[in-house]
Design a protein around this motif. Structure first.
Motif, PDB file in Angstrom:
ATOM      1  N   GLY A 113       2.173   1.802  -3.322  1.00 34.69           N
ATOM      2  CA  GLY A 113       0.995   1.834  -4.385  1.00 34.69           C
ATOM      3  C   GLY A 113       0.736   3.430  -3.849  1.00 34.69           C
ATOM      4  O   GLY A 113       0.846   4.154  -5.000  1.00 34.69           O
ATOM      5  N   THR A 114       0.686   4.176  -2.998  1.00 30.85           N
ATOM      6  CA  THR A 114       0.347   5.259  -2.613  1.00 30.85           C
ATOM      7  C   THR A 114       1.363   6.085  -3.903  1.00 30.85           C
ATOM      8  O   THR A 114       0.938   7.708  -3.903  1.00 30.85           O
ATOM      9  CB  THR A 114       0.279   5.881  -1.414  1.00 30.85           C
ATOM     10  OG1 THR A 114      -0.527   5.017  -0.962  1.00 30.85           O
ATOM     11  CG2 THR A 114      -0.504   7.202  -0.988  1.00 30.85           C
ATOM     12  N   PRO A 166       0.956  -1.521   0.425  1.00 30.48           N
ATOM     13  CA  PRO A 166       0.079   0.332   0.163  1.00 30.48           C
ATOM     14  C   PRO A 166       0.523   1.205   0.136  1.00 30.48           C
ATOM     15  O   PRO A 166       0.220   2.281  -0.457  1.00 30.48           O
ATOM     16  CB  PRO A 166      -0.825  -0.263   1.673  1.00 30.48           C
ATOM     17  CG  PRO A 166      -0.843  -1.606   1.828  1.00 30.48           C
ATOM     18  CD  PRO A 166       0.309  -2.047   1.294  1.00 30.48           C
TER      19      PRO A 166
END
Length: 256
Positions: free
Chosen positions: A146-147, A143
């Protein structure tokens, strides 16, 4: 003969030189986009064309640096393939979004990110070449990656620093190895953004390719310097880049 140069030729030659500098900075500390973007905007390019053309030159610089680090045995391509796929997708989404909405709000958010990053680099004892205990597994880090990739496709400046700092602080990698693997992710996000901006017609090809040649030269030289000198070079340059580029953004905000 020099007097016969057109303004367009001078622009290409000047931006080629700027790209060598930003490629060098980017390959070691990240943040080259915060030097290149104001230069492109000052040259008169509209914001979306400036972002797209910056991605074109940047992808060659980051890819050259990644290749150099890989030749030095520091890039873990096979182990990071799932994350590579994730950041490619995230960056593509971000590049699509930036073509639909204004990025003006990010001008107020980015300085906060970079000031926090500079503080982390300055005060964290983990910013060395020694590997440490990882706080997140590769799967749990997804995550975060991905951010960062979504941000890179949407705007981008400081992405290399964000990847590097998160790999050090969350994955426990030594600074030089984290810098090398950050180039793998950053090259991937740049390729995704280049594809999307090309499809959207937001690219000045002749200028971008001339800058790409400069970025490749700077990226190769910078990566060789980083592998030779390690954290004792990368850490100070990250601090200077973070504080200097943050100051530039804040100055632009106050002057607006």
């Amino acid at each position: 003969m020099i007097e016969s140069f057109t303004p367009e030729t001078w622009l290409i030659v000047t931006m080629f030189g700027v790209a060598i500098l930003t490629g060098f900075i980017d390959s070691i500390a990240g943040g080259g986009g915060l030097v290149m973007m104001p230069a492109l905007l000052a040259a008169g390019l509209p914001p979306h064309l400036a972002i797209g053309t910056n991605k074109l030159q940047s992808v060659f610089g980051t890819s050259t640096a990644c290749w150099s680090y890989w030749r030095g045995g520091l890039v873990e391509i096979r182990r990071n393939l799932p994350l590579v796929g994730l950041v490619f997708f995230g960056s593509a989404i971000g590049a699509i979004l930036i073509q639909q909405i204004s990025a003006g709000v990010l001008a107020y958010i980015v300085p906060v990110f970079l000031i926090a990053l500079a503080g982390y680099v300055i005060f964290s004892p983990r910013m060395t070449d020694n590997d440490a205990h990882e706080r997140l597994s590769r799967k749990s880090y997804a995550p975060v990656a991905g951010t960062i990739s979504l941000y890179d496709g949407f705007f981008g400046p400081g992405t290399g620093q964000f990847f590097t700092a998160s790999l050090v602080g969350l994955r426990g990698q030594g600074l030089t190895r984290a810098t090398a693997n950050a180039k793998l992710f950053n090259a991937t996000t740049n390729w995704a953004a280049v594809i999307v901006f090309t499809l959207g017609g937001k690219m000045v090809w002749l200028l971008g390719l001339a800058m790409a040649a400069g970025a490749m030269i700077g990226g190769f030289i910078g990566s060789r310097f980083a592998m030779r000198h390690g954290a004792k070079l990368i850490r100070p340059l990250m601090i200077v880049a973070s504080l200097g580029l943050t100051g530039k953004i804040l100055w632009d905000l106050l002057a607006a």
